[in-house]
Write an enzyme that holds these catalytic residues in place. Sequence first.
Site, short mmCIF file in Angstrom:
data_model
loop_
_atom_site.label_atom_id
_atom_site.label_comp_id
_atom_site.label_asym_id
_atom_site.label_seq_id
_atom_site.Cartn_x
_atom_site.Cartn_y
_atom_site.Cartn_z
N CYS A 91 20.27 0.18 27.93
CA CYS A 91 20.64 -1.13 28.46
C CYS A 91 22.09 -1.47 28.14
O CYS A 91 22.81 -2.05 28.96
CB CYS A 91 19.76 -2.22 27.85
N SER A 92 22.51 -1.11 26.92
CA SER A 92 23.86 -1.48 26.48
C SER A 92 24.93 -0.77 27.28
O SER A 92 26.08 -1.19 27.27
CB SER A 92 24.01 -1.17 24.98
#
Lengths: 198, 195
Positions: A91-92
């Site tokens: 996600c990051s």
Amino acid sequence: MKKAAFINLAFLILLAAAAGWGGAHSGAFSDKIYDPGPLKPTDSKLRVAVGDKSPDFKLPALSGTTIALSQYQGERNVVLSFVPAAWTPVCSDQWPGYNIIEPVFREHEAILLGITVDNLPSLHAWTREMGRLWFPVLSDFWPHGAAAEKFGVLRSDGISERALFIIDKKGIIRYISVYNINKRPPLENLVKALEELD
Amino acid sequence: MNTVSRLAILMLLFFSPWASFAGDSNGPPKSGDVFPDISLPLPEAAEHRAYLGLPEDAGSFKTECIKTRILIIEIFSMYCPHCQREAPEVNTFYESIVNNEALRDRIKMIGIGAGNSEYEVEVYRTTYNVAFPLFPDPDYKIHKRLGEVRTPYFFGIAVNARGPDQVFYSELGGLDGAERFLEHIRESAKPFLED
């Protein structure tokens, strides 16, 4: 019989490892990323389909405003990017990629809405590590995961799937991708779907 | 699937090179180590093939085929905010090499996009006007060989056409200024740059 059971177990363990996340996260996040390890690739059942009228939602944004999906109807195509959770590996590194292709979204008259089930303070701290984002980031924290649930991408453990939806100016769902949660969807898939809106 | 088939697949997975890296990095090669044997596709752009001194008919090539004494490799990702922020400084570093007559044929530079498809690498190249050759690594094959480093990560290797390439620089993070980085590379690579 015991030998066969052992082989079956070892087989399943190795296959689970094979399905797992294998990525490089950015040094920008230093050691702040929590790696939950490989997760079940998908864990929910879609409640919408391509061609359906999109459900509406209203969520608080990091900017302090409240954003409703319906406010873009008639004006912009909307890309919804649900990512499972802040401070996790894949996600990051997903939204920072979208952050450098704003001209592509503009070209296709589209806005991107980034959504997670995290609360606003967590999202604030997490997205600051990404630099200045050009798109709104929305919190689907309370009622927990309600927007994700409307689309059928809320997993059984309370996080969302890694899912992309494109909703056209008429409010019709034109593209759905519920991707393996352990992997990042290739950018070209999304760009191709945007091109097909034209 | 019967037990024998499962056993066969199990053995295959266990003894494959992929299995030896899955979920357990051996760490990146450090200064003094031999650089892992990696294979890259021949660049499509003629100027990149010429820059690296590669034959036109090669399908793929290894770092030892590059016509240089020193090769700087940036492991980056289009999705990495640190790489994005650092890209102009990395370009300055590259330009300071190619604009230096004494260095341009002795130090070459490439980038490898960890987990990036060809399309994603192209987005990075055009967004940041990257002039040196960039290569995709969509399934992390090279990234795994290089110890699953975070990005950006820089390797400096001494290229040896007659034997394995040797690592003399291996660090995570930014350049700390293009000029300072070049000085550091020149100093660390001194034994390999001298005639």
